[in-house]
Scaffold this active site. Structure first.
Site, PDB file in Angstrom:
ATOM      1  N   THR A 140       0.848  -1.187   0.000  1.00 42.57           N
ATOM      2  CA  THR A 140       0.000   0.000   0.000  1.00 42.57           C
ATOM      3  C   THR A 140       0.886   1.240   0.000  1.00 42.57           C
ATOM      4  O   THR A 140       1.952   1.252   0.625  1.00 42.57           O
ATOM      5  CB  THR A 140      -0.930   0.053   1.233  1.00 42.57           C
ATOM      6  OG1 THR A 140      -0.154   0.306   2.402  1.00 42.57           O
ATOM      7  CG2 THR A 140      -1.690  -1.246   1.398  1.00 42.57           C
ATOM      8  N   GLU A 141       0.436   2.272  -0.687  1.00 47.80           N
ATOM      9  CA  GLU A 141       1.284   3.450  -0.826  1.00 47.80           C
ATOM     10  C   GLU A 141       1.440   4.224   0.475  1.00 47.80           C
ATOM     11  O   GLU A 141       2.332   5.069   0.594  1.00 47.80           O
ATOM     12  CB  GLU A 141       0.753   4.370  -1.934  1.00 47.80           C
ATOM     13  CG  GLU A 141      -0.583   4.999  -1.667  1.00 47.80           C
ATOM     14  CD  GLU A 141      -1.077   5.795  -2.862  1.00 47.80           C
ATOM     15  OE1 GLU A 141      -1.118   7.030  -2.759  1.00 47.80           O
ATOM     16  OE2 GLU A 141      -1.420   5.184  -3.888  1.00 47.80           O
ATOM     17  N   ASN A 142       0.582   3.953   1.463  1.00 47.90           N
ATOM     18  CA  ASN A 142       0.760   4.629   2.749  1.00 47.90           C
ATOM     19  C   ASN A 142       1.748   3.907   3.654  1.00 47.90           C
ATOM     20  O   ASN A 142       1.928   4.292   4.803  1.00 47.90           O
ATOM     21  CB  ASN A 142      -0.591   4.816   3.461  1.00 47.90           C
ATOM     22  CG  ASN A 142      -1.344   3.526   3.662  1.00 47.90           C
ATOM     23  OD1 ASN A 142      -1.349   2.665   2.797  1.00 47.90           O
ATOM     24  ND2 ASN A 142      -2.002   3.383   4.801  1.00 47.90           N
TER      25      ASN A 142
ATOM     26  N   HIS B  96       6.237   6.682   4.287  1.00 49.75           N
ATOM     27  CA  HIS B  96       5.535   6.987   3.037  1.00 49.75           C
ATOM     28  C   HIS B  96       6.517   7.199   1.880  1.00 49.75           C
ATOM     29  O   HIS B  96       6.285   6.726   0.758  1.00 49.75           O
ATOM     30  CB  HIS B  96       4.705   8.261   3.259  1.00 49.75           C
ATOM     31  CG  HIS B  96       3.685   8.532   2.211  1.00 49.75           C
ATOM     32  ND1 HIS B  96       2.575   7.733   2.030  1.00 49.75           N
ATOM     33  CD2 HIS B  96       3.592   9.513   1.285  1.00 49.75           C
ATOM     34  CE1 HIS B  96       1.844   8.223   1.044  1.00 49.75           C
ATOM     35  NE2 HIS B  96       2.440   9.293   0.569  1.00 49.75           N
TER      36      HIS B  96
ATOM     37  N   SER C  19       7.774   3.960   0.620  1.00 51.29           N
ATOM     38  CA  SER C  19       6.735   3.297  -0.164  1.00 51.29           C
ATOM     39  C   SER C  19       6.745   3.785  -1.610  1.00 51.29           C
ATOM     40  O   SER C  19       6.653   2.990  -2.551  1.00 51.29           O
ATOM     41  CB  SER C  19       5.361   3.549   0.469  1.00 51.29           C
ATOM     42  OG  SER C  19       4.350   2.914  -0.276  1.00 51.29           O
TER      43      SER C  19
END
Length: 214
Positions: free
Chosen positions: A48-50, A87, A90
């Site tokens: 997940t990008e978070n 973040h 990511s």
């Protein structure tokens, strides 16, 4: 045409094609449903990008932990070995080519694989590109999951996108409620038909020179 797949059925069809050991990012919206349909005996690492790697399916009702969410702020679960990170790290994973597949929603996809999924251009629309541009460029394969038609009945698979682009010639496969389309070098091949969809109906709806695998 009627008798189309529902959203969970489309997600299950996407999940079927994700191979063992793949690193996969699921975009906001419909693609998040794919996590609920991955076989338990197949190891797929969801990113997940978070800042999470090893995301599991949605939690049972009543067991949600809102400190544990995906990029769309939906509660998720963590699988054994799950990792959390900044973040920025990511996005480095996304931009650095470390993802095998990303699954994104779309407003339009062109026959050449151009993707439009962040803004319709309407004056009252709120632009929200998020990490879609990074995913479209960084992932080795970009899958799109969407309903084939708009509310007005127009095809979202088009000759050329009329909405602002997210990425150019990046989409390799499109999963819809009526069919699955493979996009290669401007050629659109239908590899699966659902419900009462027919080759003749899809040709008329899309207006594209489709070929059919079977």
């Amino acid at each position: 045409m009627s008798n189309r797949l529902n959203r969970d059925q489309i997600a299950a069809r996407v999940a079927r094609d994700i191979p063992e050991g793949a690193y996969v990012n699921l975009g906001i919206g419909l693609p998040t449903l794919v996590a609920n349909h991955l076989p338990a005996d197949r190891e797929v690492l969801l990113h997940t990008e978070n800042g999470m790697l090893g995301m599991g399916p949605a939690p049972e009702k009543g067991k949600e932990d809102y400190d544990l969410i995906n990029a769309g702020k939906q509660p998720v679960t963590e699988l054994p070995g799950c990792a959390f990170f900044h973040h920025a790290d990511s996005f480095a994973m996304m931009r650095g080519g470390h993802l095998d597949i990303c699954v994104l929603g779309a407003f339009q996809v062109s026959r050449h694989g151009d993707l439009a999924n962040w803004h319709t251009g309407a004056p009252d629309a709120i632009p929200a590109v998020g990490g879609a541009m990074d995913l479209a460029i960084g992932a080795k394969d970009v899958y799109v999951m969407m309903e084939l038609t708009t509310r007005e009945g127009q095809s979202k698979l088009v000759e050329a996108c009329s909405y602002p682009l997210t990425g150019v010639r990046c989409v390799s496969r499109v999963y819809t409620d009526m069919a699955v389309f493979d996009l290669r070098d401007g050629k659109v091949t239908v590899i699966d038909l659902f419900g009462d969809a027919t080759p003749e109906g899809l040709l008329a709806l899309t207006g594209l020179p489709l070929t059919f695998e079977r």
